[in-house]
Write a protein that holds these residues in place. Structure first.
Motif, PDB file in Angstrom:
ATOM      1  N   SER A 166      12.637  13.195 -38.614  1.00  0.00           N
ATOM      2  CA  SER A 166      14.012  13.626 -38.870  1.00  0.00           C
ATOM      3  C   SER A 166      14.953  12.424 -38.749  1.00  0.00           C
ATOM      4  CB  SER A 166      14.423  14.729 -37.893  1.00  0.00           C
ATOM      5  OG  SER A 166      14.426  14.213 -36.599  1.00  0.00           O
ATOM      6  N   LYS A 167      16.012  12.475 -39.536  1.00  0.00           N
ATOM      7  CA  LYS A 167      16.910  11.316 -39.591  1.00  0.00           C
ATOM      8  C   LYS A 167      17.846  11.293 -38.379  1.00  0.00           C
ATOM      9  CE  LYS A 167      16.845  10.942 -44.607  1.00  0.00           C
ATOM     10  NZ  LYS A 167      17.633  10.784 -45.831  1.00  0.00           N
ATOM     11  N   ILE A 168      18.304  10.091 -38.031  1.00  0.00           N
ATOM     12  CA  ILE A 168      19.253   9.928 -36.925  1.00  0.00           C
ATOM     13  C   ILE A 168      20.650  10.249 -37.455  1.00  0.00           C
ATOM     14  CG2 ILE A 168      20.268   8.265 -35.321  1.00  0.00           C
ATOM     15  CD1 ILE A 168      17.648   6.751 -35.337  1.00  0.00           C
ATOM     16  N   PRO A 210      16.800   6.141 -45.599  1.00  0.00           N
ATOM     17  CA  PRO A 210      15.574   6.758 -45.060  1.00  0.00           C
ATOM     18  C   PRO A 210      15.633   7.090 -43.569  1.00  0.00           C
ATOM     19  CG  PRO A 210      15.258   4.414 -45.515  1.00  0.00           C
ATOM     20  CD  PRO A 210      16.580   4.772 -46.089  1.00  0.00           C
ATOM     21  N   TRP A 211      16.520   6.446 -42.795  1.00  0.00           N
ATOM     22  CA  TRP A 211      16.532   6.671 -41.349  1.00  0.00           C
ATOM     23  C   TRP A 211      17.791   7.384 -40.838  1.00  0.00           C
ATOM     24  CZ3 TRP A 211      15.217   0.976 -39.517  1.00  0.00           C
ATOM     25  CH2 TRP A 211      13.927   0.662 -39.950  1.00  0.00           C
ATOM     26  N   PHE A 212      18.912   7.215 -41.560  1.00  0.00           N
ATOM     27  CA  PHE A 212      20.198   7.687 -41.031  1.00  0.00           C
ATOM     28  C   PHE A 212      20.834   8.715 -41.969  1.00  0.00           C
ATOM     29  CE2 PHE A 212      20.395   2.935 -39.834  1.00  0.00           C
ATOM     30  CZ  PHE A 212      19.697   3.143 -38.646  1.00  0.00           C
ATOM     31  N   GLU A 213      21.578   9.684 -41.386  1.00  0.00           N
ATOM     32  CA  GLU A 213      22.387  10.581 -42.237  1.00  0.00           C
ATOM     33  C   GLU A 213      23.764  10.772 -41.607  1.00  0.00           C
ATOM     34  OE1 GLU A 213      20.918  14.567 -42.694  1.00  0.00           O
ATOM     35  OE2 GLU A 213      20.209  14.631 -40.622  1.00  0.00           O
ATOM     36  N   VAL A 214      24.789  10.784 -42.467  1.00  0.00           N
ATOM     37  CA  VAL A 214      26.163  10.904 -41.970  1.00  0.00           C
ATOM     38  C   VAL A 214      26.427  12.358 -41.580  1.00  0.00           C
ATOM     39  CG1 VAL A 214      28.607  10.649 -42.532  1.00  0.00           C
ATOM     40  CG2 VAL A 214      26.940   8.998 -43.427  1.00  0.00           C
ATOM     41  N   SER A 215      26.822  12.546 -40.310  1.00  0.00           N
ATOM     42  CA  SER A 215      27.071  13.906 -39.841  1.00  0.00           C
ATOM     43  C   SER A 215      28.477  14.042 -39.255  1.00  0.00           C
ATOM     44  CB  SER A 215      26.053  14.265 -38.746  1.00  0.00           C
ATOM     45  OG  SER A 215      26.162  13.318 -37.701  1.00  0.00           O
ATOM     46  N   ILE A 235      25.010  -1.680 -41.516  1.00  0.00           N
ATOM     47  CA  ILE A 235      23.792  -0.846 -41.602  1.00  0.00           C
ATOM     48  C   ILE A 235      22.562  -1.687 -41.244  1.00  0.00           C
ATOM     49  CG2 ILE A 235      22.309   0.480 -43.179  1.00  0.00           C
ATOM     50  CD1 ILE A 235      24.922   1.323 -44.646  1.00  0.00           C
ATOM     51  N   LEU A 236      22.528  -2.940 -41.697  1.00  0.00           N
ATOM     52  CA  LEU A 236      21.384  -3.802 -41.343  1.00  0.00           C
ATOM     53  C   LEU A 236      21.328  -4.009 -39.820  1.00  0.00           C
ATOM     54  CD1 LEU A 236      19.061  -5.304 -42.780  1.00  0.00           C
ATOM     55  CD2 LEU A 236      20.475  -7.370 -42.698  1.00  0.00           C
ATOM     56  N   ASN A 237      22.488  -4.158 -39.189  1.00  0.00           N
ATOM     57  CA  ASN A 237      22.516  -4.255 -37.716  1.00  0.00           C
ATOM     58  C   ASN A 237      21.907  -2.998 -37.091  1.00  0.00           C
ATOM     59  OD1 ASN A 237      23.710  -6.759 -37.625  1.00  0.00           O
ATOM     60  ND2 ASN A 237      25.768  -6.017 -37.161  1.00  0.00           N
ATOM     61  N   ALA A 238      22.303  -1.827 -37.614  1.00  0.00           N
ATOM     62  CA  ALA A 238      21.798  -0.560 -37.050  1.00  0.00           C
ATOM     63  C   ALA A 238      20.295  -0.421 -37.294  1.00  0.00           C
ATOM     64  CB  ALA A 238      22.552   0.620 -37.660  1.00  0.00           C
ATOM     65  N   GLU A 239      19.839  -0.887 -38.463  1.00  0.00           N
ATOM     66  CA  GLU A 239      18.395  -0.820 -38.746  1.00  0.00           C
ATOM     67  C   GLU A 239      17.620  -1.704 -37.765  1.00  0.00           C
ATOM     68  OE1 GLU A 239      18.780   0.075 -43.573  1.00  0.00           O
ATOM     69  OE2 GLU A 239      18.206  -1.911 -42.888  1.00  0.00           O
ATOM     70  N   LEU A 240      18.176  -2.872 -37.471  1.00  0.00           N
ATOM     71  CA  LEU A 240      17.532  -3.760 -36.491  1.00  0.00           C
ATOM     72  C   LEU A 240      17.500  -3.081 -35.115  1.00  0.00           C
ATOM     73  CD1 LEU A 240      16.433  -6.644 -35.798  1.00  0.00           C
ATOM     74  CD2 LEU A 240      18.792  -7.258 -35.234  1.00  0.00           C
ATOM     75  N   LEU A 241      18.632  -2.467 -34.739  1.00  0.00           N
ATOM     76  CA  LEU A 241      18.695  -1.763 -33.447  1.00  0.00           C
ATOM     77  C   LEU A 241      17.655  -0.655 -33.379  1.00  0.00           C
ATOM     78  CD1 LEU A 241      22.573  -1.621 -33.253  1.00  0.00           C
ATOM     79  CD2 LEU A 241      21.130  -2.634 -31.484  1.00  0.00           C
ATOM     80  N   LYS A 242      17.536   0.086 -34.457  1.00  0.00           N
ATOM     81  CA  LYS A 242      16.568   1.193 -34.489  1.00  0.00           C
ATOM     82  C   LYS A 242      15.147   0.638 -34.389  1.00  0.00           C
ATOM     83  CE  LYS A 242      14.384   4.924 -36.433  1.00  0.00           C
ATOM     84  NZ  LYS A 242      13.047   4.629 -35.962  1.00  0.00           N
TER      85      LYS A 242
END
Ligand code: NAP
Length: 361
Positions: free
Chosen positions: A2-4, A27-32, A348-355
């Motif tokens: 499930s997406k973050i 593929p990893w995140f969805e705006v909620s 978003i690239l920063n968040a992908e690295l964090l994930k």
């Protein structure tokens, strides 16, 4: 998987709109969760951006109907998202306070704003250059008593046009002592409506408030190191920047002259370093990472914003015109997409690295 769930603060602005469109089908995140100023709060997202949606695609269906919240009401985000992208345009102190408040509510903050770039325990990231600076997150949490929350920031948008190529040369063992750069920065860098058309059409404005200081100082933190839990700036490099606003919609260009230390690379050696350069985002195959972070074009009249800003998902730095410099050693022209690589895509690239490194678990 499930997406973050993620939030966007400043979701109605130029950078916020780019977050909303780039996160569609991520593929990893969805705006909620979307938030902006009190004047947008209470409206559906599609109504809040009506007449000022500047993206080349329609407002994503999944976000259209979300009700925009007032970003200052932090409690509204609790339980709705694991972290937020911050793209707020507000007074610096207000942004600092608000971003700390989100982190204190266990919501991590990945920020585009300049407010925390010089906060002692906040890393300023370009994932290809200093992913190791994420070590400061644990110190930050300890300093402030935060459990899950933290703040990371990205640097000013102009840096992306030249810093990664310069870092690649440093990493290959060439000392870079001095740089003189002149930027030609797009109007979207000033947000919307930004610079008045009567000021910028048929014109160049040789001043962007605060931009030269950022271009000269922010690289020193990014290229620096962590010592005793504190950031120590790179002291070996001196930069002189001239920043200009030009009538281009998207894409910041920089003309750069470099002086090396005693070991001076030839043009062929520089090109080999740039063509070979790959870093952590490429090794981790992060979804928005460019396959080739530095693209060199041989044509004498490239890079150009209209033709080259979208290279590799608009996340690559495109370089050209590498040649000798009669004052320093070498010079080149760099280009990157300011609202993608320099803003939302970089966030978003920063968040992908964090994930990928477990910080968002
Ligand atoms: P912008 O187009 O002016 O958008 C500003 C956003 O902030 C809007 O969503 C606005 O909401 C919101 N806002 C304004 N006042 C607020 C308040 N009092 N409370 C809550 N929200 C408020 O600016 P932008 O170009 O997107 O820039 C956003 C941030 O990213 C800035 O910090 C900027 O320095 C940084 N940045 C921009 C770029 C770029 O290329 N544009 C690049 C790197 C970094 P309303 O719509 O409701 O007014």
């Amino acid at each position: 998987m499930s997406k973050i769930k993620v939030g966007v603060l400043g979701a109605t602005g130029m950078v916020g709109q780019n977050y909303v469109r780039l996160l569609e089908n991520h593929p990893w995140f969805e705006v909620s969760f979307v938030a902006a100023s009190p004047s947008s709060a209470g409206k559906k997202y599609s109504e809040a951006v009506s007449g000022r949606w500047h993206m080349p695609v329609p407002v994503p269906d999944a976000v259209k109907g979300l009700v925009v919240e007032d970003a200052s009401q932090v409690a509204k985000a609790v339980g709705k998202c694991a972290f937020v992208f911050s793209a707020l345009e507000m007074d610096k102190q207000a942004v600092q306070n608000l971003e700390c408040e989100y982190a204190a509510h266990d919501i991590a903050v990945v920020s585009n704003a300049s407010a925390h770039r010089w906060t002692e325990d906040v890393p300023m990231l370009i994932p290809e250059i200093n992913p190791d600076h994420l070590a400061a997150v644990e110190t930050q949490r300890r300093n402030r008593g935060w459990q899950k929350g933290f703040i990371v920031v990205k640097p000013n948008c102009s840096l992306q046009s030249y810093l990664t190529p310069v870092y690649a040369l440093m990493q290959a063992g060439y000392e870079v002592r001095r740089m003189i750069l002149a930027t030609m920065q797009a109007v979207s860098g000033a947000g919307y409506p930004g610079v008045a058309s009567m000021d910028i059409v048929d014109n160049v404005i040789p001043f962007i408030g605060g931009e030269e200081e950022k271009s000269e100082k922010e690289p020193l933190k990014i290229l620096g190191r962590i010592e005793g839990g504190k950031f120590v700036n790179d002291a070996s490099l001196v930069i002189s920047a001239h920043c200009n606003r030009v009538p281009v919609v998207d894409g910041h260009t920089a003309c750069v002259s470099i002086e090396f230390g005693p070991k001076k690379p030839s043009k062929d050696e520089v090109l080999a370093v740039w063509r070979k350069f790959r870093a952590v985002p490429q090794e981790l195959k992060l979804p928005l990472a460019p396959l080739q972070p530095i693209i060199y074009l041989d044509a004498a009249n490239r890079p150009q914003p209209r033709k080259d800003r979208d290279n590799d998902k608009a996340m690559a730095v495109t370089i050209g015109r590498l040649r000798e410099c009669p004052v320093f050693d070498l010079r080149f022209v760099g280009l990157s997409h300011n609202t993608v690589r320099g803003a939302a895509g970089g966030g978003i690239l920063n968040a992908e690295l964090l994930k990928a490194q477990g910080f968002l678990d």
